[in-house]
Every structure is written in C-alpha cells, then in structure tokens.
Design an enzyme around this catalytic site. Structure first.
Site, PDB file in Angstrom:
ATOM      1  N   HIS A  82       0.848  -1.199   0.000  1.00  0.00           N
ATOM      2  CA  HIS A  82       0.000   0.000   0.000  1.00  0.00           C
ATOM      3  C   HIS A  82       0.881   1.245   0.000  1.00  0.00           C
ATOM      4  CE1 HIS A  82      -2.885   3.054   1.284  1.00  0.00           C
ATOM      5  NE2 HIS A  82      -2.126   3.292   2.343  1.00  0.00           N
ATOM      6  N   ASP A 111       6.829  22.922 -25.511  1.00  0.00           N
ATOM      7  CA  ASP A 111       6.800  21.543 -25.014  1.00  0.00           C
ATOM      8  C   ASP A 111       7.882  21.417 -23.953  1.00  0.00           C
ATOM      9  OD1 ASP A 111       6.751  18.626 -24.791  1.00  0.00           O
ATOM     10  OD2 ASP A 111       5.669  18.675 -26.694  1.00  0.00           O
ATOM     11  N   TRP A 147       7.441  -0.355   4.063  1.00  0.00           N
ATOM     12  CA  TRP A 147       8.014   0.343   2.894  1.00  0.00           C
ATOM     13  C   TRP A 147       9.430   0.813   3.199  1.00  0.00           C
ATOM     14  CZ3 TRP A 147       9.348   5.599   1.837  1.00  0.00           C
ATOM     15  CH2 TRP A 147       9.180   6.479   2.905  1.00  0.00           C
ATOM     16  N   SER A 174      13.251   6.522 -13.549  1.00  0.00           N
ATOM     17  CA  SER A 174      12.174   7.322 -14.134  1.00  0.00           C
ATOM     18  C   SER A 174      12.089   8.706 -13.473  1.00  0.00           C
ATOM     19  CB  SER A 174      10.852   6.578 -13.979  1.00  0.00           C
ATOM     20  OG  SER A 174       9.772   7.460 -14.147  1.00  0.00           O
ATOM     21  N   SER A 175      12.145   8.729 -12.149  1.00  0.00           N
ATOM     22  CA  SER A 175      12.048  10.020 -11.450  1.00  0.00           C
ATOM     23  C   SER A 175      13.210  10.923 -11.798  1.00  0.00           C
ATOM     24  CB  SER A 175      12.067   9.827  -9.934  1.00  0.00           C
ATOM     25  OG  SER A 175      10.989   9.079  -9.530  1.00  0.00           O
ATOM     26  N   HIS A 258      13.504  11.411   4.398  1.00  0.00           N
ATOM     27  CA  HIS A 258      12.892  12.679   4.783  1.00  0.00           C
ATOM     28  C   HIS A 258      12.766  13.655   3.616  1.00  0.00           C
ATOM     29  CE1 HIS A 258      10.934  15.516   7.255  1.00  0.00           C
ATOM     30  NE2 HIS A 258      11.630  16.407   6.595  1.00  0.00           N
ATOM     31  N   GLU A 260      12.317  12.818   0.744  1.00  0.00           N
ATOM     32  CA  GLU A 260      11.238  12.219  -0.044  1.00  0.00           C
ATOM     33  C   GLU A 260       9.867  12.725   0.403  1.00  0.00           C
ATOM     34  OE1 GLU A 260      10.852  10.390  -2.649  1.00  0.00           O
ATOM     35  OE2 GLU A 260       8.774   9.712  -2.427  1.00  0.00           O
ATOM     36  N   TYR A 262       9.160  15.535   1.499  1.00  0.00           N
ATOM     37  CA  TYR A 262       8.989  16.879   0.947  1.00  0.00           C
ATOM     38  C   TYR A 262       8.819  16.859  -0.556  1.00  0.00           C
ATOM     39  CZ  TYR A 262       8.986  18.866   5.394  1.00  0.00           C
ATOM     40  OH  TYR A 262       8.572  19.151   6.650  1.00  0.00           O
ATOM     41  N   SER A 273      -0.871  27.389  -3.796  1.00  0.00           N
ATOM     42  CA  SER A 273      -0.522  28.794  -3.996  1.00  0.00           C
ATOM     43  C   SER A 273      -1.030  29.338  -5.325  1.00  0.00           C
ATOM     44  CB  SER A 273       1.008  28.979  -3.939  1.00  0.00           C
ATOM     45  OG  SER A 273       1.512  28.464  -2.740  1.00  0.00           O
ATOM     46  N   HIS A 307      15.205  12.149  12.924  1.00  0.00           N
ATOM     47  CA  HIS A 307      13.986  12.205  13.744  1.00  0.00           C
ATOM     48  C   HIS A 307      13.119  10.970  13.527  1.00  0.00           C
ATOM     49  CE1 HIS A 307      11.893  14.797  10.408  1.00  0.00           C
ATOM     50  NE2 HIS A 307      11.686  13.530  10.185  1.00  0.00           N
ATOM     51  N   HIS A 308      13.438  10.168  12.519  1.00  0.00           N
ATOM     52  CA  HIS A 308      12.734   8.902  12.332  1.00  0.00           C
ATOM     53  C   HIS A 308      13.357   7.793  13.163  1.00  0.00           C
ATOM     54  CE1 HIS A 308      10.231  10.287   8.981  1.00  0.00           C
ATOM     55  NE2 HIS A 308      11.263  11.061   8.687  1.00  0.00           N
ATOM     56  N   THR A 333       7.402  26.485   7.119  1.00  0.00           N
ATOM     57  CA  THR A 333       6.080  25.921   6.851  1.00  0.00           C
ATOM     58  C   THR A 333       5.002  26.849   7.399  1.00  0.00           C
ATOM     59  OG1 THR A 333       7.113  23.770   7.153  1.00  0.00           O
ATOM     60  CG2 THR A 333       4.723  23.804   6.963  1.00  0.00           C
ATOM     61  N   LYS A 336       4.353  29.747   5.151  1.00  0.00           N
ATOM     62  CA  LYS A 336       3.464  29.425   4.033  1.00  0.00           C
ATOM     63  C   LYS A 336       2.014  29.494   4.448  1.00  0.00           C
ATOM     64  CE  LYS A 336       6.399  26.716   1.122  1.00  0.00           C
ATOM     65  NZ  LYS A 336       5.982  27.409  -0.097  1.00  0.00           N
ATOM     66  N   ARG A 455       1.835   0.215  15.112  1.00  0.00           N
ATOM     67  CA  ARG A 455       1.484   0.159  13.694  1.00  0.00           C
ATOM     68  C   ARG A 455       1.907  -1.190  13.107  1.00  0.00           C
ATOM     69  NH1 ARG A 455       6.118   4.027  10.831  1.00  0.00           N
ATOM     70  NH2 ARG A 455       5.001   3.463   8.944  1.00  0.00           N
TER      71      ARG A 455
HETATM   72  C1  HEM Z   1       6.157  20.417  10.384  1.00  0.00           C
HETATM   73  C2  HEM Z   1       6.484  19.459   9.593  1.00  0.00           C
HETATM   74  C3  HEM Z   1       6.781  18.029   9.996  1.00  0.00           C
HETATM   75  C4  HEM Z   1       7.387  17.533  11.109  1.00  0.00           C
HETATM   76  C5  HEM Z   1       7.914  18.319  12.288  1.00  0.00           C
HETATM   77  C6  HEM Z   1       7.435  16.101  10.972  1.00  0.00           C
HETATM   78  C7  HEM Z   1       7.992  15.221  11.893  1.00  0.00           C
HETATM   79  C8  HEM Z   1       7.982  13.843  11.786  1.00  0.00           C
HETATM   80  C9  HEM Z   1       8.617  12.937  12.700  1.00  0.00           C
HETATM   81  C10 HEM Z   1       9.410  13.342  13.931  1.00  0.00           C
HETATM   82  C11 HEM Z   1       8.381  11.675  12.256  1.00  0.00           C
HETATM   83  C12 HEM Z   1       8.904  10.376  12.873  1.00  0.00           C
HETATM   84  C13 HEM Z   1       7.934   9.807  13.834  1.00  0.00           C
HETATM   85  C14 HEM Z   1       8.325   8.442  14.289  1.00  0.00           C
HETATM   86  O1  HEM Z   1       8.489   7.533  13.452  1.00  0.00           O
HETATM   87  O2  HEM Z   1       8.444   8.257  15.505  1.00  0.00           O
HETATM   88  C15 HEM Z   1       7.603  11.771  11.068  1.00  0.00           C
HETATM   89  C16 HEM Z   1       7.166  10.696  10.320  1.00  0.00           C
HETATM   90  C17 HEM Z   1       6.651  10.809   9.055  1.00  0.00           C
HETATM   91  N1  HEM Z   1       6.333  11.982   8.401  1.00  0.00           N
HETATM   92 FE1  HEM Z   1       6.497  13.855   9.146  1.00  0.00          FE
HETATM   93  N2  HEM Z   1       6.849  15.743   9.802  1.00  0.00           N
HETATM   94  C18 HEM Z   1       6.449  16.887   9.171  1.00  0.00           C
HETATM   95  C19 HEM Z   1       5.842  16.997   7.947  1.00  0.00           C
HETATM   96  C20 HEM Z   1       5.645  15.933   7.096  1.00  0.00           C
HETATM   97  C21 HEM Z   1       5.223  16.047   5.736  1.00  0.00           C
HETATM   98  C22 HEM Z   1       4.946  17.348   5.022  1.00  0.00           C
HETATM   99  C23 HEM Z   1       5.149  14.791   5.250  1.00  0.00           C
HETATM  100  C24 HEM Z   1       4.765  14.299   3.885  1.00  0.00           C
HETATM  101  C25 HEM Z   1       3.996  14.880   3.066  1.00  0.00           C
HETATM  102  C26 HEM Z   1       5.495  13.890   6.307  1.00  0.00           C
HETATM  103  C27 HEM Z   1       5.499  12.518   6.173  1.00  0.00           C
HETATM  104  C28 HEM Z   1       5.911  11.650   7.144  1.00  0.00           C
HETATM  105  C29 HEM Z   1       5.923  10.217   6.981  1.00  0.00           C
HETATM  106  C30 HEM Z   1       5.530   9.442   5.724  1.00  0.00           C
HETATM  107  C31 HEM Z   1       6.371   9.682   8.181  1.00  0.00           C
HETATM  108  C32 HEM Z   1       6.473   8.228   8.585  1.00  0.00           C
HETATM  109  C33 HEM Z   1       7.502   7.448   7.909  1.00  0.00           C
HETATM  110  C34 HEM Z   1       7.457   6.032   8.380  1.00  0.00           C
HETATM  111  O3  HEM Z   1       7.986   5.728   9.456  1.00  0.00           O
HETATM  112  O4  HEM Z   1       6.880   5.191   7.655  1.00  0.00           O
HETATM  113  N3  HEM Z   1       5.791  14.611   7.416  1.00  0.00           N
HETATM  114  N4  HEM Z   1       7.369  13.111  10.784  1.00  0.00           N
HETATM  115 CU   LIG Z   2      10.925  13.070   8.408  1.00  0.00          CU
END
Ligand code: HEM
Ligand SMILES: [Cu+2]
Lengths: 542, 201
Positions: A82, A111, A147, A174-175, A258, A260, A262, A273, A307-308, A333, A336, A455
């Site tokens: 997924h 083009d 993933w 591709s990307s 990370h 990614e 963004y 915008s 942070h992950h 952010t 914005k 999870r």
């Molecule tokens: C203010 C902005 C953001 C902050 C401070 C933030 C912070 C965090 C942190 C600390 C985690 C890790 C949590 C953990 O696994 O314990 C996380 C996970 C994640 N964030 Fe954010 N995030 C922000 C914005 C975004 C945005 C804009 C996206 C995507 C469009 C995003 C997508 C994700 C994803 C996909 C994960 C989980 C990845 C995984 O473990 O599978 N985050 N975020």
């Molecule tokens: Cu992150």
C-alpha cells in the site's frame, strides 16, 4: 483529448500541430507533453485505486480485534505494498503528470525540453509497477517488511525481494529522468520576460522538488542495492554478524526518506498557492517569501533525517540537534500557512471545488504539521514512535495534504485540459464526503497511538476496538467517495456539454489561461505576451 | 536570441543535462560512500555506541571516587543455538578502576559451533570513555557440543565520564560464524578468550 486547434499562436508551425494518428503512435511513441502528462495522470489514478483497495483490506481486517480476513503475513504485504504503491505509484507520478501538463504552459514553452526522454521516463513506470505487483503472486509473496525495508527483517524474505529492488531502481531512474527534463525545461525554455522571480509557484516548487529528487533517489537506489547484495551475494553492509550495522541502513534510508516526504508535499504547496489567489481574487501574499520558504524547507530536509530514528539510541547531543533542526522546519512551513491565510484575508472568495480542496488542504495539513511537531520532540517520540500516532501524522500530511492538493489541481485544470466544465455539484459532494470521512478515518488513530497501539499489526487488544471501528468506517466512506472523483473525471472527459472558456475561472492569472481550452497540441510556438494582464507575479520591468 | 532559437538550442540543454546526470551519478556514489563515512564518524564521536577503546597495556589510570552502575546485557542471534548470559545483571564500579565482568556461554547441541559476539554501549557517547583490555568479543569462539564456558571482559571507565551519565549498559550479541576458521575447528582448540588475535569487528 483536444480535438481541434483553435489557438491563434499555432499557425507558425502547422506541421507540428498535427497529432500522430493511431493508438500506438499517439500514446506509446508520444513525445508530447500533454499526452505524456495524461498518461502519468492515468497511471497515478489506476495506482491510487489499486493502493486504495489494499487500504480497504487493511481497514477491514482492523475493523475488529482478532484475525478475520487475512493471514498476518499477507497483512504485512498489504501495508508494505500500500505504501510503496501510493508513494511511488500514485502521488509521485501524479505530480510528474501535472508538471508535464502545466509547466510548459505556465512558462510559455511549446513543449518539454527533452521530449523523447520524457516518453522514456513514463513508459518505464508501467513495467516497474507490473514487476512490483507481480511479487504478490510469487511463492515467497510480496515485500512484507514495511516500505522502509529495514534489515534484518527485509532480508529474511524470499527470492521475490530481487524484483522489489529492481522495480525501485526503475522508479528511481524514471524520477531522475523526469526531474532532469523538468529542470532543463524551466531553466532553458522560459519565454522571454518570464524571469525566475516571475514564475508561478507551482513551477518554483517543482524546480526545487526536481533537485531534491536528483539528490536523493540515487541514495535510495544505493541503499536497496546494498540490501540486494546482502540478501543474495553474502555482503555484510547491514549484517551485524559480518561486521555490518543494521542501524546504518536506517541512516541511509532516511537520508533519502525525509527529503522524499517533501518531494511529496512541495508541489502541493505550489498548487495551493495557485488556487487560493484565484478564488480569493487577490494576488498571492508574500510571493518571494513563498519561494524562499520552499527553498529553506528543501535545504533543511537534508539535516533532519534521524527524527525517524530517535528510538535506536543516539547521544544526547545528536537527539537535540535533530529535534531542533526538525522543529526549525515548522518556521518556513508556518510562513506558508500564514501567507495562504493572508491571501484570503479580505479577498472576495468563492468556493468552487478546487478552492474547497485547497482550503481543506490548509486546515488539515496544518493538523498533520502539528502532530509532526509533537513527534519531533526526541523525548516523547520514544513513546509515539511506531505507534498509530505516527500513522495518523503522516496520513494527515499525505491524504488531506498531498492528495487533496492533487485533487484541487485536477479540478482546477480539468476544464483547461478537456475544454469542458466538470460537474460542480458532484465535485462538491466529492469534497464534502472526502473531507468529513478522512477525519473519521485518521483522527481516531491519534488516540489509538497515544493509547499504545502499534502500527503494522493485524490484531490488537480489545480496548482499541471502538476507535478502530470508527476509523474503518471512515475508511470505507473515504474509499467509496473516490469513485465519485473517478465518475466526475470520466463525465467531464466524455460527456460534459458545458464548454469551458480560455480563462475558466474569473480570477485566474497565468499564461496557461491565455491558451484556448483545450489548449493546442503544442502549447506556445510563438512567445506569449508577458505583462500584468497575463501573469500573476509581474513585478519589475520588462 | 529569439524565442525559437532559444528553445532549439540543443547545446544549452546538453550542457545542463550533463551536469544533472553527473549530480545523479555522484549521489549514487555518495549513497555507498555514506557507509564508510558513517563508520568513520561513529568511531570518532562514539555515536552508535562502538567508540570503545581497546588497549593492551593500561599504564596508570586516573582514579576517581565516583561510582556508576553498569548493566550487562546478553543476546544470541536466532541463527546460533547457544545459551548466553551475563553472570551478574549489573554491578557498581568505580571510575578509573580495572574491573571484570563474566559472561557464560553454553552450546547445548551435539556439534561444535563457532560464534562471535558484537558489542554495543548505551548511552552511545559513554562508549568513548569505555576502555577494554580483554574481551571474548575480539575473537571467534569455538564451543564443542555441550560445552559451556565463562567468558570474561576486562575493562575500566575513564574518570572524565560526563556527570549526566548515571548508568551504562554493555550489550553483546553472539552470531554464528558459518564459514569459521577451519584450523580452529579441526584442532578442536578454542581461541583463548581475550587473546587479541583478530579484531576485525
Ligand atoms: C512540520 C512538519 C513536519 C514535522 C515536524 C514532521 C515530523 C515527523 C517525525 C518526527 C516523524 C517520525 C515519527 C516516528 O516515526 O516516531 C515523522 C514521520 C513521518 N512523516 Fe512527518 N513531519 C512533518 C511533515 C511531514 C510532511 C509534510 C510529510 C509528507 C507529506 C510527512 C510525512 C511523514 C511520513 C511518511 C512519516 C512516517 C515514515 C514512516 O515511518 O513510515 N511529514 N514526521
Ligand atoms: Cu521526516
């Protein structure tokens, strides 16, 4: 899609304006930015429903505690696939599709810069996804380690892992090709007068996204290649027994991962915008601040990856560094969000479907940003990590974030693409059903996570039942609502009788609106007029 | 330059594309380079908990009256059918004083098996103040069928350990060495614990 060519600029090069005839010539060998954009968007929509079906299986299994529908291993394949399908198959190709359609029209180019490369970038993808999906039917099953593919778990799967790695390589290629093309188009093909700081924000955000992609997709390719050799060729990059380090994989993966996230959201900032000024009938507040905020977010995204991984154990200083760097991202952010709200301030707003989705984006994405800030706190993340709180966070930023912005963009430009109006009534029904159900679906997951539900688990203890049921019901409504989206698009493309004007929306500014709807096959063969009447950010001299 | 010359300018595209491809290829290389880079970084800073110093001759150790709790953790990878435990779960040790910790490994199967342990110190920055003189983890260990053996670690903790660190965990994980040193197996002689023969880990 465009059946006739009415555009006045198009007479200089008649020979280029005939579409290739025959299905194979038109679609398989196409080098036209609009056709390729359409192909990308169709692929993304197919993948969206494919990944969505998997989400329905996940939510159905989680409707009640206990194991009802699927085996745990299959459940894990579902969560893994997924995510891979939605990220690489739905959201990313959809953004590239929008870039293909809109960037040449927005900067006054005929083009894309490298049309043949463009054809290649697209046609790799169906093969990559066929390969990825085929693993579900192999003996060893699809990937099931999430993933993020953390070793050692991801190395304990079967032979099908090689297919997963190669499909990721293909998506990456591709990307990267797509990004090179987008950068070349923006840098070299702008019409005279379209200076960098007059470009629409969608173009700006994509320019920055393309650089992010070129910088990090190769790192992901390297990481999965190391997994591949660890799995099949007895190397020990991540194998502790052989002197490697599994935690190292997490560092390399999140160095990609990370930025990614963004990549998935920056073009959304661009679309929103574009839309909010149109329907607020006011120029975007703080245009250059938006550009600089986007660039700083992109820069900061390279220094926050750990942070992950707060829970792997890291020195205090490292934890503090990654915590503060992450919280720093909230500043641009916030700029914005402030600017979008200020754009609406005292505007004469109207609420057509694109605007509704854009407003839904601003509100609900902000909720995701706030839960992100909570997760950024190194000390509390020890509790939140790998719980449903994280699931709630990233779904808030991705579904009512990236995907709402994609839908907003689709409704906004669909009349331009097809030359016909979509059904406003059904668009609004789609919005309200989606906006309500997405909260029923994801908001309870915050509570589940705080209460300790992990999870990627097919079963749970009974105290989590109620919130899971609510979440699943929201999920089913959200899933069903997306069929309306499909219906609205099909109706607009094939049935709608209501013609769209060139400008389509009363307050719309930008070069794409100076072309007919639908636009000519080759967008601008002679340079367009660029002044305050045609583009939104026409400050400065010409 | 007219609009048309501008867009037909293949040279312009070629130059830019060359740079961008170079960037992509460079980043692919960088992905691999991250592996040694992280390792060097971790060894220098102690991040990752592997900054332990190994010395053979201790010389004079700076003493201290500060005491700290050390926990001993023992794990076995699922590929190795051994039993492996720390003799004591924890101990209070004085900083700057040579100490000994005992681990116990047992091979309950009938075949001879070679294993080797990796180690890790938490909090990671404490590893920079952790000094080992002898450790069973330096070498591969052979256990004959049903053999069990005590495995010692000799270590001390430097007196300048930061104040805020109140407790240190020393953790080991034993892995099976599949293609182990054939000489060791054939001669039936285990490497003596503590002899620094092979510090490749
Ligand atoms: C203010 C902005 C953001 C902050 C401070 C933030 C912070 C965090 C942190 C600390 C985690 C890790 C949590 C953990 O696994 O314990 C996380 C996970 C994640 N964030 Fe954010 N995030 C922000 C914005 C975004 C945005 C804009 C996206 C995507 C469009 C995003 C997508 C994700 C994803 C996909 C994960 C989980 C990845 C995984 O473990 O599978 N985050 N975020
Ligand atoms: Cu992150």
């Amino acid at each position: 899609m465009s059946k006739q060519n009415t555009h006045s600029h198009a007479n200089a090069h008649d020979h280029q304006d005939h579409k290739p005839t025959g299905f194979v010539n038109r679609w398989l060998f196409t080098t036209n930015h609009k056709d390729i954009g359409t192909l990308y968007l169709i692929l993304a929509l197919v993948m969206f429903f494919f990944g969505g079906a998997m989400a329905m299986i996940i939510r159905a299994e989680l409707f009640m505690p206990g194991l009802q529908l699927v085996e745990p291993d299959f459940f894990n394949q579902m969560t893994t696939m997924h995510a891979l399908i939605m990220i690489f198959g739905a959201v990313m190709p959809a953004w590239v599709g929008l870039a293909n359609w809109m960037i040449p029209m927005m900067i006054g180019a005929p083009d894309m810069a490298l049309p043949r490369l463009n054809n290649w970038s697209f046609w790799i993808l169906p093969f990559a996804f066929a390969m990825l999906i085929s693993t579900l039917f192999m003996d060893s099953g699809g990937p099931a380690a999430g993933w993020t593919m953390y070793p050692p778990l991801s190395l304990q799967g079967g032979q099908s892992f090689a297919f997963v790695v190669f499909s990721i390589h293909m998506m990456g290629i591709s990307s990267i090709m797509g990004s090179i093309n987008i950068i070349a188009t923006i840098m070299n093909m702008r019409a005279p007068g379209m200076t960098l700081l007059r470009m629409p924000l969608f173009v700006w955000t994509w320019l920055i996204t393309a650089f992010l992609l070129i910088a990090v997709m190769p790192v992901l390719a390297g990481a999965v290649t190391m997994l591949l050799t660890d799995h099949f060729f007895a190397t020990s990059f991540f194998n502790a027994a052989g002197g490697g380090d599994p935690v190292m994989f997490q560092h390399i993966f999140w160095f990609f991962g990370h930025p990614e996230v963004y990549i998935l959201i920056l073009p959304a900032f661009g679309v929103v915008s574009e839309i909010i000024p149109t329907f607020a009938r006011k120029p975007l507040f703080g245009y250059s601040a938006m550009v600089y905020a986007t660039a700083s977010i992109a820069f900061l995204s390279f220094i926050v990856w750990a942070h992950h991984m707060f829970t792997v154990g890291m020195p205090l200083t490292a934890g503090l560094f990654f915590m503060y760097a992450t919280m720093l991202i909230a500043v641009p952010t916030g700029v914005k969000i402030f600017n979008w709200v200020s754009t609406m301030w005292k505007g004469s707003m109207s609420f057509e479907t694109p605007m509704l989705f854009a407003l839904g984006f601003v509100v609900l994405f902000t909720i995701g940003g706030l839960s992100g800030l909570m997760l950024a706190l190194a000390s509390v993340d020890l509790q939140y990590h790998d719980s449903y709180f994280v699931v709630a966070h990233f779904h808030y930023v991705l579904v009512p974030g990236s995907i709402f912005a994609l839908m907003a963009g689709t409704y906004y430009w669909l009349p331009k693409w097809t030359g016909r109006m979509y059904s406003e009534k059904w668009g609004k029904i789609h919005f309200w059903l989606s906006a309500i159900s997405v909260n029923i679906l994801f908001f309870p997951q915050h509570y589940l996570g705080l209460a300790g539900m992990p999870r990627r688990i097919p079963d749970y203890s009974t105290q989590f039942t109620d919130f899971n049921m609510i979440s699943s019901i929201g999920g089913f409504i959200f899933g069903a609502s997306q069929l309306i989206f499909l219906g609205v698009i099909i109706h607009c493309v094939y049935q709608s009788r209501k013609p769209a004007s060139s400008r389509v929306w009363e307050g719309a500014k930008g070069l794409e609106w100076t072309l007919s709807s639908p636009p000519p096959y080759h967008s601008f063969n002679t340079p367009p007029v660029i002044d305050a009447t045609t583009i939104a950010h026409a400050e400065g001299t010409y | 330059m007219s609009h048309h010359e501008h867009i037909e300018n293949r040279d312009l595209h070629r130059k830019l594309v060359r740079k961008l491809v170079l960037l992509a290829v460079g980043m692919f290389g960088f992905g691999f380079a991250l592996w040694p880079l992280y390792n060097v970084f971790c060894d220098l800073t102690g991040f990752g908990g592997r900054g332990v110093q190994v010395v053979e001759n201790v010389g004079v150790i700076e003493p201290s009256d500060r005491q700290i709790k050390i926990r001993f953790d023992a794990n076995v990878n699922s590929g190795l059918p051994w039993v492996f435990q720390a003799k004591e779960k924890s101990a209070m040790v004085s900083l700057g004083k040579m100490s000994e910790a005992l681990y116990l490994a047992m091979n309950p199967t009938d075949e001879a098996i070679v294993g080797q342990a990796t180690y890790n110190v938490t909090p990671p920055e404490a590893s920079l103040y952790f000094v080992k003189t002898e450790c069973f983890c330096f070498t591969q260990q052979l256990l004959q069928g049903n053999e069990s053996r005590e495995m010692p670690v000799y270590y001390f903790i430097q007196a300048d350990l930061p104040e805020y660190i109140k407790e240190i965990t020393l953790s080991y994980t034993f892995f099976r060495i599949a293609n182990a040193d054939a000489v060791a197996l054939n001669s039936g002689k285990a490497f003596s614990a503590g002899a620094v023969l092979n510090n490749s880990q």
